[in-house]
Design an enzyme around this catalytic site. Structure first.
Site, short mmCIF file in Angstrom:
data_model
loop_
_atom_site.label_atom_id
_atom_site.label_comp_id
_atom_site.label_asym_id
_atom_site.label_seq_id
_atom_site.Cartn_x
_atom_site.Cartn_y
_atom_site.Cartn_z
N CYS A 330 39.06 0.94 70.24
CA CYS A 330 39.16 0.40 68.88
C CYS A 330 40.55 0.71 68.31
CB CYS A 330 38.07 1.02 68.02
SG CYS A 330 38.13 0.56 66.30
N GLY A 331 41.00 1.93 68.57
CA GLY A 331 42.35 2.33 68.12
C GLY A 331 43.41 1.47 68.77
N TRP A 333 43.03 -1.47 69.99
CA TRP A 333 42.90 -2.84 69.49
C TRP A 333 43.74 -3.01 68.22
CZ3 TRP A 333 41.03 -5.01 64.93
CH2 TRP A 333 40.77 -6.38 64.97
N HIS A 334 43.78 -1.94 67.40
CA HIS A 334 44.54 -2.05 66.16
C HIS A 334 46.05 -2.08 66.40
CE1 HIS A 334 40.75 -1.10 64.12
NE2 HIS A 334 41.31 -1.65 63.07
N GLY A 335 46.49 -1.49 67.50
CA GLY A 335 47.92 -1.51 67.79
C GLY A 335 48.25 -0.57 68.93
#
Lengths: 493, 598
Positions: A330-331, A333-335
């Site tokens: 998830c982290g 995915w954010h960048g």
């Protein structure tokens, strides 16, 4: 072209609506597709080619899976489709960042003339939507009979492309084939769009200015109270920015006859990080739960034989491992930067902690303890989230915990909290809780015997709301137009 | 035939007729004056145009602050005054909207006198904009007006060129002078026709498209009739700006005087450059959205009035008791650096080399640095200003220059600090000094020069008077768009005796191409007192107030405003061979000297 720009609200949107409603219903998807492509072209023509390329490849996979009756071939096609999407995301989102980090040239990206620093708009969103469509069709027994335009509408619709919500294919496909926009839906869209505009422009905008000013203060001049103010402001700003954008997207969807999924549900009233993820960016967390967490947990469960490992029960171990891994993803995915990865890790570890006895006690024993625990860690994690480097995040967190060198000068708070912003802070804090919602629902619905009086009461209630909406649109327009002033960059007298 | 007259047809016709009626009403109320002035030689046309009679007012001087008209000086000699009581000077724009009204008593005006009128708030003017200056008497009998162009003094604008060509006149200096003197009259032609059609189309499209959009939405049982109000409001407000943009704003502004920049121009559509076209179009829309300036200005005023806050904190902040400070000046004394230690040493080195150079050719070189307003009026800075910071780059510049014993440094901070007890040194609404502050600095500068030139004596306080010229809102207040809310007294320094020095012919030195005040680049004043030394002053806007006063002390005074470069101006110095070169610089801009030196 963000939703809160003059070009979008007063030029693109009316033009799209006029074209959309003037053509016969069977051409509405075509108009929507053209609008979406024009909208996307604003972010960069090269990015538009990427979007179209990805969409067409996904369409080919989608149709191939849909038309193939052999389960093994379908599975293979599905796996290839997912690999294509993951690779696509990797090449155009992560590879440039990795190249920059290790000092290489932009392998694979410079061919299309894409700037390595600027990411293609909404690439993570449309890729996740594409994967969800492949998952759907792989599990579906029907020949979907989708055509290219409808499929492209699903992937590219301008309401969702920039920041979601990440709606599953199964939710939207029936709406894409058949929808009947009504006046009621349009009116509810206006309310939602105005709410989003209010959140984004009136609340998040000024908060964003404050947080960016505070985060720009050099560490030696930053004091603990200001650091806390900055962190809290940033948390509120992100919430209002993102949820405002989502509200606008949902409202825009309604204008065109769509019903999108909700993405936020008062996340700051949570008492645990786990609860937070049930209320924050709901479509993403559901996506990760269904497509990463659950399959991973399932396959681990099959592979692990023993009942416990290192005195940890197998089920708990699987939970911890998959949670941490899912949040790590998830982290990412954010960048593709360390702060995002660490941010994901923090969330994974905290959610794992909440599964333990101590964690359960903290979150559930006393409401107030749960809230304090949650608010403390969510604020801290947002500091990491906004940081460009881990060094700056650690330095900032150090100042928050009292290790900074900046002198505490209480009047300096008045630079940020003045007459205007104090109103905004009050609204922001109240709006982040369910208080306003409770007040609204507790307003007595008078059941007046006199029908005429009842009508007057209802009309007055609506008029007040409409006045609020009109004021929101007016105020937001004023603020947006004021924001276009880029004078005085440097002028001597 | 029967089908033609069915119910639907009637409803449709009624709608169209309704739209036409509303659009016609709107268009007839809308007066889109599009004036095309035509010059007519005096005598040919003398008919009154409403209350405006082509006039005989002689506009002597228009004082402009950047692109704002601040004051006007008018010769009232030829004004046929029968009414001796209350009179008005009225400034109208080309749509006959009154921009400014100033009442005055005609009794107090002597014949053949010039009279200065200071505006309560400056008027924003554009390159090709013209406006009317009217003198109106109480009974409305002796009204006289003249059109003034913003470029009457210096250049020829589009409007002027158009007028010249329409009349078939030769563009000569005489024509221009006649225009200035008002011996050519202005006839205005209203091109209302185009405005009417556009206004009609605008309203017709707005109503038509809104109705079609609303009609196309399927009826819904749950929708209350009252909810339709919201729907109609939303659709109309969504469509209005774009339609207004298309139909009503046919002529787009080129330049924003207030923002001091050129506005984005409409990009040319080219499918091959779509990637560039779209963002350019967005900039164009952003810059030309209807009522943009009004909205920005309204918001700024609202912020100031209700939040006591600047709408442009990157420009200026509002301090205590409404004092306005430049953000850069506030930051500078809060310890934020715009300049490194090495650069400061480089500045000192430049000044040192320059002193040596001038010394070699027999010139005395002085450096006078003007302090920042924030240094003198810290007590009015916003409460969040951290007073604990002692070191800042401004102090560092001063102390480093002082270390160089060769440079004749005039640090104006101490003398202005002393003078602060006696009067206001800086304007509350602007970064510049007041005439009192300027005079205090003048005395300090001349006293320093006196050490080397004993016969140069400063003019004393009893030899001058500060002439009150009304209240004015200007400078920073205008840039913050709060000129409607703040104003303060404005004074002139006036010599009690008849001045010795007067303006002389310009030497013809060329200003920097980018300098936006080319007329101000060079001021040459002579006092014909050969016993006094000659001086060249490299200056900035601060010295404007002191031009007349300083020139009283010297034989020839040449003032050069070199676009804040504070350069050596070698060519000028070699040609002029002055005895003294004075570099007057606002300390915040002194670092520009580095760029100029490169």
């Amino acid at each position: 072209m963000p939703f809160n720009s003059i070009t979008f609200i007063y030029f693109f949107l009316p033009l799209s609506l006029i074209a959309y409603y003037l053509v016969p219903p069977k051409f509405r998807n075509t108009i929507l597709l053209i609008s979406s492509l024009v909208f996307y072209a604003w972010a960069g023509i090269a990015f538009l080619f990427l979007l179209v390329f990805s969409s067409i490849i996904n369409f080919i996979f989608f149709v191939s899976i849909s038309r193939n009756r052999n389960p093994r071939t379908r599975n293979k096609l599905f796996v290839f489709g997912v690999i294509f999407n993951v690779l696509f995301l990797f090449v155009f989102k992560y590879l440039p960042a990795i190249n920059v980090a290790i000092g290489l040239s932009d392998v694979g990206t410079h061919i299309l003339g894409i700037n390595s620093i600027v990411l293609p708009l909404g690439i993570s969103y449309y890729t996740f939507k594409a994967i969800s469509s492949l998952v759907y069709i792989n599990g579906s027994t029907n020949d979907d009979g989708v055509n290219l335009i409808d499929y492209l509408v699903y992937l590219t619709m301008f309401q969702q492309i920039a920041s979601g919500p990440i709606d599953r294919y199964q939710k939207l496909n029936s709406q894409i084939y058949h929808r009947n926009p009504t006046a009621g839906q349009f009116i509810s869209g206006i309310r939602r769009f105005a709410l989003g505009l209010f959140k984004k422009v009136i609340i998040s905008g000024p908060l964003g200015i404050i947080s960016s000013q505070i985060f720009a203060i050099s560490p030696e001049n930053l004091s603990t109270p200001i650091a806390w103010l900055g962190a809290i402001t940033f948390a509120l700003q992100v919430y209002y920015d993102f949820s405002g954008y989502t509200d606008m997207a949902i409202g825009l969807g309604k204008f065109f006859g769509f019903e999108f999924s909700e993405n936020f549900n008062f996340p700051f009233v949570s008492r645990s990080i786990k609860e937070f993820w049930r209320r924050w960016h709901i479509t993403l967390s559901n996506w990760l739960r269904d497509y990463i967490f659950q399959p991973l947990a399932y396959s681990l469960n099959l592979k692990l034989d023993a009942e416990s490992y290192f005195w940890i029960r197998k089920s708990d171990l699987i939970y911890y491992a998959t949670t941490v891994l899912t949040f790590l993803l998830c982290g990412i995915w954010h960048g593709a930067t360390w702060p995002f990865i660490i941010w994901g890790l923090i969330h994974g570890l905290l959610v794992s902690f909440e599964k333990t006895k101590a964690g359960k006690w903290v979150c559930t024993r006393y409401k107030i303890v749960g809230h304090i625990y949650f608010l403390f860690f969510i604020t801290v994690s947002f500091v990491v989230f906004q940081a460009k480097t881990m060094d700056s995040a650690v330095q900032y967190l150090g100042t928050m915990l009292g290790f900074g060198s900046g002198e505490i000068y209480w009047p300096s708070l008045t630079q940020y909290i003045d007459r205007e912003t104090s109103i905004i802070y009050v609204l922001a804090i109240l709006g982040a809780t369910t208080i306003l919602d409770k007040i609204n629902s507790s307003i007595p619905v008078f059941d007046l015997n006199n029908k005429r009086l009842q009508k007057i009461y209802n009309s007055s209630y609506h008029l007040i709301i409409y006045f609020g909406i009109a004021m929101t649109i007016l105020l937001s327009t004023i603020i947006i137009i004021s924001g276009t002033s880029n004078s005085f960059l440097y002028f001597q007298f | 035939m029967a089908t033609l007259f069915n119910r639907r047809f009637f409803i449709f016709t009624a709608f169209i007729a309704g739209y036409i009626c509303i659009a016609l009403t709107f268009a007839s109320f809308h007066r889109n004056y599009n004036f095309k002035p035509v010059l007519i030689p005096k005598g040919e046309h003398n008919k009154p145009l409403g209350r405006i009679i082509a006039g005989t007012v002689f506009i002597q001087e228009i004082q402009m602050h950047n692109d704002f008209l601040c004051a006007i000086e008018i010769e009232l000699a030829t004004w046929n005054r029968t009414n001796k009581n209350r009179n008005k000077l009225v400034i109208l724009d080309n749509g006959f909207t009154i921009l400014q009204e100033i009442e005055f008593q005609s009794d107090s005006i002597k014949d053949n006198s010039f009279r200065s009128f200071f505006f309560k708030k400056p008027i924003e003017i554009g390159k090709d904009k013209h406006f009317f200056v009217c003198l109106l008497s109480e009974d409305g009998q002796d009204n006289n007006c003249i059109t003034a162009w913003t470029d009457t003094v210096a250049t020829t604008g589009k409007l002027y060129q158009e007028s010249i060509s329409k009349l078939g006149l030769q563009e000569t200096v005489k024509t221009r002078k006649n225009l200035l003197k008002g011996s050519l009259q202005i006839k205005t032609i209203e091109s209302e026709k185009t405005g009417f059609i556009m206004a009609f189309l605008f309203m017709f499209c707005l109503l038509g498209i809104s109705t079609v959009l609303i009609y196309k939405l399927k009826g819904d049982q749950t929708v209350r009739s009252i909810e339709l109000i919201l729907l109609i409001f939303f659709v109309i407000s969504l469509l209005t700006p774009s339609l207004y943009f298309i139909f009503m704003q046919t002529e787009k502004k080129e330049k924003s005087n207030w923002e001091k920049r050129m506005l984005a121009t409409k990009p040319v559509f080219d499918i091959r450059n779509l990637g560039e076209y779209l963002p350019q179009m967005q900039s164009f829309i952003n810059d030309h959205i209807p009522f943009r300036d009004e909205i920005i200005s309204y918001k700024a005023g609202f912020y100031y009035k209700y939040f006591k806050k600047s709408s442009f904190p990157n420009i200026s902040v509002i301090g205590k008791e409404g004092w306005i400070f430049r953000t850069g000046e506030k930051d500078a004394i809060e310890g934020n650096r715009d300049i490194s230690k090495d650069e400061i040493l480089e500045i000192v080195k430049i000044l040192h080399t320059r002193t040596e150079y001038y010394k070699k050719i027999g010139i005395h070189f002085y450096v006078a640095l003007i302090p920042m307003k924030t240094e003198l009026y810290k007590e009015f800075l916003p409460s969040y200003y951290s007073q604990s910071v002692k070191d800042n780059y401004v102090n560092e510049i001063r102390s480093e220059i002082k270390k160089d014993t060769l440079v004749r440094f005039i640090d104006l901070l101490p003398s202005l600090m002393d003078a602060k007890a006696e009067g206001q040194i800086y304007y509350k609404n602007d970064m510049h000094w007041t005439p009192f502050g300027a005079f205090s600095a003048y005395k300090d500068i001349i006293n320093h020069i006196k050490k080397d030139f004993p016969h140069v004596q400063p003019i004393e306080g009893n030899q001058i008077e500060f002439q009150y010229a009304g209240k004015i809102s200007w400078g920073d207040a205008i840039e913050l768009c709060i000129q409607d809310y703040v104003s303060e007294p404005y004074y002139f320094i006036k010599l009690k005796k008849i001045p010795n020095a007067k303006n002389c012919n310009k030497k013809g030195y060329l200003p920097q191409p980018k300098f936006h005040l080319p007329n101000e680049y060079e001021i040459h004043r002579c006092s014909s007192n050969a016993a006094m030394p000659n001086i060249v002053i490299i200056r900035d806007s601060f010295y404007q107030t002191l031009v007349e006063l300083t020139s009283e002390n010297f034989n020839n005074s040449l003032f050069i405003w070199d676009n804040w470069e504070y350069g050596i101006n070698e060519e000028i110095i070699k040609k002029e061979k002055p005895d003294i070169v004075l570099l007057e610089a606002y300390i915040g801009f002194l670092p520009n000297i580095l760029k100029a030196n490169k």
